[in-house]
Design an enzyme around this catalytic site. Structure first.
Site, PDB file in Angstrom:
ATOM      1  N   ASN A  30      -1.613 -10.426   8.184  1.00 29.73           N
ATOM      2  CA  ASN A  30      -2.479  -9.994   8.082  1.00 29.73           C
ATOM      3  C   ASN A  30      -3.611 -10.302   8.385  1.00 29.73           C
ATOM      4  O   ASN A  30      -3.788 -10.762   7.171  1.00 29.73           O
ATOM      5  CB  ASN A  30      -2.114  -8.711   7.435  1.00 29.73           C
ATOM      6  N   GLU A  31      -4.954 -10.331   8.810  1.00 22.71           N
ATOM      7  CA  GLU A  31      -6.014 -10.749   8.400  1.00 22.71           C
ATOM      8  C   GLU A  31      -6.765 -12.186   7.380  1.00 22.71           C
ATOM      9  O   GLU A  31      -6.977 -12.011   6.566  1.00 22.71           O
ATOM     10  CB  GLU A  31      -6.555  -9.305   7.555  1.00 22.71           C
TER      11      GLU A  31
ATOM     12  N   GLN B  19       0.260  -1.074  -0.396  1.00 19.00           N
ATOM     13  CA  GLN B  19      -0.152   0.155   0.007  1.00 19.00           C
ATOM     14  C   GLN B  19       0.608   1.489  -0.017  1.00 19.00           C
ATOM     15  O   GLN B  19       0.254   2.119  -0.632  1.00 19.00           O
ATOM     16  CB  GLN B  19      -1.390   0.000   1.259  1.00 19.00           C
TER      17      GLN B  19
HETATM   18  C1  BGC Z   1      -5.835  -3.757   6.400  1.00 16.19           C
HETATM   19  C2  BGC Z   1      -5.924  -2.251   5.587  1.00 16.19           C
HETATM   20  C3  BGC Z   1      -6.835  -1.778   4.825  1.00 16.19           C
HETATM   21  C4  BGC Z   1      -7.355  -1.519   6.066  1.00 16.19           C
HETATM   22  C5  BGC Z   1      -8.231  -0.716   5.627  1.00 16.19           C
HETATM   23  C6  BGC Z   1      -7.888  -3.913   7.006  1.00 16.19           C
HETATM   24  O1  BGC Z   1      -8.716  -4.533   6.523  1.00 16.19           O
HETATM   25  O2  BGC Z   1      -4.854  -4.893   7.394  1.00 16.19           O
HETATM   26  O3  BGC Z   1      -5.015  -3.184   4.477  1.00 16.19           O
HETATM   27  O4  BGC Z   1      -6.008  -1.102   4.084  1.00 16.19           O
HETATM   28  O5  BGC Z   1      -7.849  -3.021   6.455  1.00 16.19           O
HETATM   29  O6  BGC Z   1      -9.286  -1.137   4.917  1.00 16.19           O
END
Ligand code: BGC
Length: 411
Positions: A165-166, A22
């Site tokens: 992540n997530e 990002q």
């Molecule tokens: C993610 C980020 C994303 C943010 C806002 C999260 O789901 O880890 O990469 O930009 O939320 O949508």
């Protein structure tokens, strides 16, 4: 005795979060870069409106980013390594990429920022995607080998390492992204959370990601035993209308709860919260017409954070929590301050009630590439899209100062 509602606990992490794809720019060798360019060929209408391009050019400008964050008063910084740069082809490790991220770890310390490093933040190398991504037979081994290869980055000076992540968003959205790649996508991924909710993850994918996490933890610990490992889960506050408790549970279990329960043996667990979901007897309710919405279409609901950490603590009892993301997409920075102070009040209350939270990282340091578009601006710092000039917003100094003063910020 210090008052936990005004003073930050000793050692509490206070930072901002970013992700490589990002912010870095020119992430040519990743699956997302490929997807973005397929979307360009397919023309308008899909979820990806524009490619990430040079993003914030943080691959080169990270020293400036860290200077700013440390200058605001933050004491911690979360960033991710880009697997596609470190392992451009299967088994081929880029020494220069390892050195780059090692310099970031050292650069953070030189500025008084403790780095929390993420191994994987959504993007994977093209070759990994071509082999079936997380569905691939040897996905967990491949990921563990990457974690091992990256050991020089976190061998020293990194206390907290996030494997994936997530994983719950990955498990829910990977099939949607595959449809996008095939040109048969049904709808926008980010907006889905606001309208129909996220799709139910494929249990095979949930299992595959859990396996990859465990294998990576083993690999990390076998090289650097002192690193505290965990993963970060997207946990939105899930509320049930009266009589819809079973429906809310059925919604939240495969999308959030199983990922939180999978962290019960971890050193820490990351909580990433933005909004709430409300479930009625017939399923998810739409955001009410009169509710304030953010630039992603999500309901402005700062209380979500306190509710999410309380729920997480129930599902993973005894595991220390770290808020690794929380923030708001808005063009009005006063709403960012309002949202964040509300979220932090809920967090401080939960902690005063005994929930073990060890840190807070705001999403995000810079206005960046929000998975398909630069429109939703989550940053504490604005970035000029042509010159890359950074302009801090008032919220940056306001939030950062709390780290220096060791006090919860108030609006
Ligand atoms: C993610 C980020 C994303 C943010 C806002 C999260 O789901 O880890 O990469 O930009 O939320 O949508």
């Amino acid at each position: 005795m210090t008052d936990p509602r005004t003073t930050l606990p000793e050692g509490f992490l206070w930072g901002a979060s970013t992700a490589a794809h990002q912010t870095e720019g020119a992430n040519h060798n990743s699956d997302w870069w490929e997807l973005e360019h397929l979307a360009l060929e397919q023309g308008p209408g899909g979820h990806i409106e524009e490619p990430s391009g040079d993003a914030c050019d943080s691959f080169h400008r990270w020293p400036e980013d860290m200077d700013l964050l440390a200058g605001f008063g933050f004491t911690d910084y979360r960033f991710s390594m880009e697997w596609a740069r470190i392992e451009p082809a299967p088994g081929e490790i880029s020494r220069a990429a390892i050195d780059h991220y090692r310099r970031m770890v050292e650069g953070a310390h030189q500025r008084g920022l403790r780095p929390l490093v993420t191994l994987n933040h959504f993007t994977t190398p093209r070759w990994f995607a071509a082999r079936g991504s997380w569905y691939g037979e040897d996905a967990a081994d491949r990921f563990a080998r990457f974690a091992e290869a990256a050991a020089p980055v976190y061998a020293d000076g990194v206390d907290h390492l996030c494997t994936i992540n997530e994983p719950n968003m990955v498990a829910a959205l990977l099939p949607v992204l595959a449809q996008a790649a095939a040109g048969t996508e049904a709808g926008g991924a980010t907006e889905q959370l606001a309208t129909t909710g996220i799709p139910e993850p494929d249990p095979h994918l949930t299992e595959a990601l859990t396996r990859a996490h465990r294998r990576a933890v083993e690999a990390v610990k076998s090289h650097v035993p002192h690193v505290r490992t965990g993963w970060s889960v997207s946990v939105q506050a899930c509320q049930a209308l009266e009589g819809a408790e079973a429906a809310a549970d059925a919604y939240s279990r495969p999308r959030q709860d199983v990922f939180l329960e999978a962290a019960r043996d971890d050193d820490w667990l990351g909580v990433q919260t933005y909004t709430r979901i409300v479930v009625g007897p017939d399923g998810l309710l739409p955001v009410p017409d009169d509710a304030e919405r953010t630039l992603t279409g999500w309901e402005f609901y700062p209380e979500a954070l306190g509710e999410a950490v309380r729920r997480t603590a129930e599902l993973a009892p005894g595991v220390p929590l770290v808020v690794t993301e929380n923030g708001i997409a808005t063009g009005d920075d006063t709403r960012r301050v309002a949202y964040t102070s509300g979220a932090l009040a809920g967090l401080a209350d939960a902690m005063a009630d005994g929930i073990d939270v060890r840190g807070y990282f705001h999403w995000t340091a810079l206005d960046n590439y929000e998975w398909g578009s630069y429109r939703p601006t989550f940053g504490l710092i604005a970035v000029d899209r042509t010159t890359f000039a950074r302009t801090p917003k008032p919220s940056a100094g306001w939030l950062g100062a709390a780290g220096r003063d060791r006090r919860w910020p108030t609006a």
